[in-house]
Design a protein around this motif. Structure first.
Motif, PDB file in Angstrom:
ATOM      1  N   LEU A   2      -1.178   8.472  -7.298  1.00  0.00           N
ATOM      2  CA  LEU A   2      -0.251   8.106  -6.207  1.00  0.00           C
ATOM      3  C   LEU A   2       1.220   8.255  -6.560  1.00  0.00           C
ATOM      4  O   LEU A   2       1.623   8.029  -7.692  1.00  0.00           O
ATOM      5  CB  LEU A   2      -0.483   6.642  -5.794  1.00  0.00           C
ATOM      6  CG  LEU A   2      -1.802   6.324  -5.088  1.00  0.00           C
ATOM      7  CD1 LEU A   2      -1.867   4.834  -4.782  1.00  0.00           C
ATOM      8  CD2 LEU A   2      -1.946   7.149  -3.811  1.00  0.00           C
ATOM      9  N   ASP A   3       1.957   8.623  -5.523  1.00  0.00           N
ATOM     10  CA  ASP A   3       3.412   8.534  -5.587  1.00  0.00           C
ATOM     11  C   ASP A   3       3.731   7.042  -5.391  1.00  0.00           C
ATOM     12  O   ASP A   3       3.173   6.390  -4.508  1.00  0.00           O
ATOM     13  CB  ASP A   3       3.996   9.391  -4.453  1.00  0.00           C
ATOM     14  CG  ASP A   3       5.374   8.937  -4.080  1.00  0.00           C
ATOM     15  OD1 ASP A   3       6.163   8.627  -4.978  1.00  0.00           O
ATOM     16  OD2 ASP A   3       5.662   8.859  -2.854  1.00  0.00           O
ATOM     17  N   TRP A   4       4.598   6.440  -6.233  1.00  0.00           N
ATOM     18  CA  TRP A   4       4.730   4.971  -6.272  1.00  0.00           C
ATOM     19  C   TRP A   4       5.797   4.424  -5.314  1.00  0.00           C
ATOM     20  O   TRP A   4       6.213   3.287  -5.413  1.00  0.00           O
ATOM     21  CB  TRP A   4       4.979   4.519  -7.712  1.00  0.00           C
ATOM     22  CG  TRP A   4       4.385   3.169  -8.027  1.00  0.00           C
ATOM     23  CD1 TRP A   4       5.079   2.031  -8.325  1.00  0.00           C
ATOM     24  CD2 TRP A   4       3.008   2.802  -8.066  1.00  0.00           C
ATOM     25  NE1 TRP A   4       4.216   0.984  -8.535  1.00  0.00           N
ATOM     26  CE2 TRP A   4       2.921   1.435  -8.382  1.00  0.00           C
ATOM     27  CE3 TRP A   4       1.806   3.507  -7.841  1.00  0.00           C
ATOM     28  CZ2 TRP A   4       1.715   0.748  -8.498  1.00  0.00           C
ATOM     29  CZ3 TRP A   4       0.605   2.820  -7.960  1.00  0.00           C
ATOM     30  CH2 TRP A   4       0.566   1.455  -8.282  1.00  0.00           C
ATOM     31  N   ASP A  40       5.521   3.964  -2.001  1.00  0.00           N
ATOM     32  CA  ASP A  40       4.895   3.037  -1.047  1.00  0.00           C
ATOM     33  C   ASP A  40       3.394   3.020  -1.333  1.00  0.00           C
ATOM     34  O   ASP A  40       2.594   3.479  -0.516  1.00  0.00           O
ATOM     35  CB  ASP A  40       5.191   3.501   0.397  1.00  0.00           C
ATOM     36  CG  ASP A  40       4.765   2.455   1.420  1.00  0.00           C
ATOM     37  OD1 ASP A  40       4.536   1.274   1.026  1.00  0.00           O
ATOM     38  OD2 ASP A  40       4.652   2.797   2.602  1.00  0.00           O
ATOM     39  N   PRO A  41       3.001   2.499  -2.505  1.00  0.00           N
ATOM     40  CA  PRO A  41       1.631   2.721  -2.980  1.00  0.00           C
ATOM     41  C   PRO A  41       0.537   1.939  -2.257  1.00  0.00           C
ATOM     42  O   PRO A  41      -0.606   2.381  -2.252  1.00  0.00           O
ATOM     43  CB  PRO A  41       1.706   2.307  -4.454  1.00  0.00           C
ATOM     44  CG  PRO A  41       2.834   1.345  -4.531  1.00  0.00           C
ATOM     45  CD  PRO A  41       3.822   1.770  -3.483  1.00  0.00           C
ATOM     46  N   PRO A  90      -0.362   1.035   1.011  1.00  0.00           N
ATOM     47  CA  PRO A  90      -1.151   1.636   2.095  1.00  0.00           C
ATOM     48  C   PRO A  90      -1.968   2.824   1.592  1.00  0.00           C
ATOM     49  O   PRO A  90      -3.136   2.998   1.989  1.00  0.00           O
ATOM     50  CB  PRO A  90      -0.108   2.093   3.110  1.00  0.00           C
ATOM     51  CG  PRO A  90       1.146   1.388   2.759  1.00  0.00           C
ATOM     52  CD  PRO A  90       1.078   1.067   1.301  1.00  0.00           C
ATOM     53  N   ALA A  91      -1.379   3.606   0.695  1.00  0.00           N
ATOM     54  CA  ALA A  91      -2.094   4.779   0.181  1.00  0.00           C
ATOM     55  C   ALA A  91      -3.310   4.345  -0.646  1.00  0.00           C
ATOM     56  O   ALA A  91      -4.414   4.880  -0.482  1.00  0.00           O
ATOM     57  CB  ALA A  91      -1.141   5.618  -0.674  1.00  0.00           C
ATOM     58  N   LEU A  92      -3.109   3.354  -1.502  1.00  0.00           N
ATOM     59  CA  LEU A  92      -4.188   2.864  -2.362  1.00  0.00           C
ATOM     60  C   LEU A  92      -5.329   2.288  -1.526  1.00  0.00           C
ATOM     61  O   LEU A  92      -6.499   2.646  -1.692  1.00  0.00           O
ATOM     62  CB  LEU A  92      -3.633   1.798  -3.315  1.00  0.00           C
ATOM     63  CG  LEU A  92      -4.643   1.131  -4.243  1.00  0.00           C
ATOM     64  CD1 LEU A  92      -5.180   2.140  -5.275  1.00  0.00           C
ATOM     65  CD2 LEU A  92      -4.017  -0.063  -4.977  1.00  0.00           C
ATOM     66  N   GLY A  96      -5.906   2.638   1.678  1.00  0.00           N
ATOM     67  CA  GLY A  96      -6.453   3.640   2.605  1.00  0.00           C
ATOM     68  C   GLY A  96      -7.502   4.497   1.903  1.00  0.00           C
ATOM     69  O   GLY A  96      -8.625   4.679   2.405  1.00  0.00           O
ATOM     70  N   ALA A  97      -7.142   4.971   0.708  1.00  0.00           N
ATOM     71  CA  ALA A  97      -8.063   5.840  -0.033  1.00  0.00           C
ATOM     72  C   ALA A  97      -9.323   5.082  -0.447  1.00  0.00           C
ATOM     73  O   ALA A  97     -10.442   5.601  -0.361  1.00  0.00           O
ATOM     74  CB  ALA A  97      -7.351   6.400  -1.272  1.00  0.00           C
ATOM     75  N   LYS A 115       2.223  -4.980   0.162  1.00  0.00           N
ATOM     76  CA  LYS A 115       2.972  -3.744   0.459  1.00  0.00           C
ATOM     77  C   LYS A 115       4.381  -3.824  -0.139  1.00  0.00           C
ATOM     78  O   LYS A 115       4.912  -2.830  -0.640  1.00  0.00           O
ATOM     79  CB  LYS A 115       3.038  -3.543   1.971  1.00  0.00           C
ATOM     80  CG  LYS A 115       3.737  -2.261   2.393  1.00  0.00           C
ATOM     81  CD  LYS A 115       3.600  -2.060   3.892  1.00  0.00           C
ATOM     82  CE  LYS A 115       4.726  -1.206   4.458  1.00  0.00           C
ATOM     83  NZ  LYS A 115       4.820   0.129   3.882  1.00  0.00           N
TER      84      LYS A 115
END
Ligand code: GLU
Length: 441
Positions: free
Chosen positions: A382-384, A386-387, A389-391, A393-394, A424
């Motif tokens: 991940l790009d850190w 805005d981690p 939601p990405a974390l 979500g995945a 968040k």
């Protein structure tokens, strides 16, 4: 006419919540009218007054943001009292008495025994010049009483209590000066209120009977009395002025993490019909301050309520206001992330520890450990910026987990806590390598 108020503490101890409220209300009243608020140190009692208390009073007012526009000290004004004293003697408004405390007590008991009010009988008024000479020759020094005018009923329109009426014949002539020359509080206070142009005296209702005699003192001094307003006294949650409330001071409150904004927000409204509103600053509280909103019932001071107001205040404090109180290195983003979770600013250190680590998460079962391993692998990609939601979500997609099953193990592994700030906002503050290590551990 400009409004001039004063706060007049005796520096014989520290300020407690009750007198802090009086100070605040006098400040608010002056602010509301664009007037002046003065500090008057009532230190005529040299035995009991202490310089350390004077300094503590100044410091407490400064902490609360109540900056007086002037400070006067009664101990510097004895010559002024002496001059007024001579004038009142010449006008026949002060007279010499010699009764001892025991004699006065006996007189009171006799009157009470006959079912009569224990009013001083003015026996000393009939002493002759020869009597006074004999007393002086015997080494007796007089104390002095103020002679109330029995023909003029005492009235004032109290800003809180409404029209007040007292019959001076039902009152004892008050002692204003002791045999050793020291002053009781009432006459110097009236002299000062005149000299300092005080327009409004706002104080506790324990002063109502003092006001009745002071109304005549103002008149005897050739001045019209200021406006008076007497507030119902504070009580603790138990219903009476508890020992705790009588000794609870700024230092104790500070130590408990109470912010001045919270104390001001609560005390400004305590005893009024206006709701306590943690969002209001001093200027707004002053604009809405109104004696007509005060009730006659005792005002209840509740420490639990203060704690709640304090939390609400802390949740709004901007970074610039708190930066110097935060752990070294803690920046604005961290403050804003954790602020909604604090009861007081001191707790920021606990969350800073969570951000910086190390943390000790609970032991997880095998299934959760596998899930957290998967999370660590996702985190590495991940790009850190805005981690969170990405974390999540995945992981939701990969594992089918959602809700608590998705979020709680992540929160526990990353913060070692079950609750806390919005992840968040919090996760970007934890360094990426540190977060991955926590997920792997
Ligand atoms: N020094 C007095 C007191 O602390 C002042 C009362 C007043 O006039 O406000 O009770």
């Amino acid at each position: 006419m400009t409004v001039v108020t004063r706060f007049a503490p005796s520096p014989t101890g520290k300020l407690h919540v009750g007198n802090i409220r009086t100070a605040l209300h006098n400040w608010l009243l002056a602010q509301k009218h664009g007037g002046r608020f003065l500090l008057r140190i009532d230190d005529t009692d040299a035995q009991r007054s202490r310089e350390e208390h004077v300094e503590a009073i100044r410091a407490d007012l400064a902490w609360l943001g109540l900056h007086p526009e002037g400070e006067e000290r009664q101990s510097a004004r004895f010559a002024i009292y002496e001059e007024a004293f001579e004038r009142l003697i010449a006008d026949g408004r002060l007279y010499r008495c010699y009764e001892t405390a025991q004699e006065l007590d006996l007189k009171r008991k006799i009157l009470l025994g006959r079912g009569l009010p224990p009013i001083y009988d003015r026996a000393a008024l009939s002493l002759t010049a020869a009597d006074h000479e004999a007393r002086a020759a015997a080494g007796d020094r007089p104390h002095w009483r103020f002679k109330l005018d029995h023909e003029t009923p005492i009235t004032w329109d109290d800003g809180i209590r409404g029209p007040q009426q007292f019959d001076p014949r039902q009152m004892s002539d008050p002692v204003v000066r002791r045999a050793d020359g020291s002053w009781l509080y009432m006459l110097p206070s009236a002299i000062d209120d005149v000299a300092m142009g005080i327009t409004d005296v706002l104080r506790g209702e324990d002063h109502v009977s003092n006001t009745a005699t002071q109304v005549q003192m103002f008149e005897a001094l050739g001045a019209s009395p200021p406006r008076f307003a007497h507030e119902a006294l504070l009580t603790g949650t138990e219903g009476k002025l508890s020992k705790r409330l009588g000794s609870l001071g700024v230092a104790d409150l500070r130590e408990a993490g109470i912010e001045p904004e919270a104390l001001v927000a609560l005390l400004a409204r305590l005893g009024t019909s206006d709701p306590v509103d943690p969002a209001l600053g001093a200027a707004q509280l002053a604009a809405s301050f109104d004696l007509a909103h005060f009730g006659r019932a005792p005002a209840r001071f509740d420490e639990a309520e203060l704690a709640r107001v304090n939390a609400a205040v802390v949740h709004r404090l901007p970074y610039a206001r708190v930066a110097h109180l935060l752990p070294h290195g803690m920046g604005e983003a961290a403050w804003e992330a954790i602020r909604p979770n604090l009861a007081h600013i001191g707790e920021a250190a606990d969350w800073w520890q969570v951000i910086r680590g190390p943390v000790t998460p609970p032991a997880f079962d095998a299934e959760t450990r596998a899930f957290l391993d998967a999370a660590a692998q996702v985190a590495e990609t991940l790009d850190w910026s805005d981690p969170w939601p990405a974390l999540t979500g995945a992981l939701k997609e990969a594992t089918g987990r959602k809700g608590k099953a998705l979020f709680l193990p992540l929160r526990q592994a990353l913060t070692a806590m079950d609750h806390g700030p919005d992840m968040k906002a919090l996760l970007p503050l934890i360094a990426r390598e540190e977060a991955i290590a926590r997920l792997k551990a």
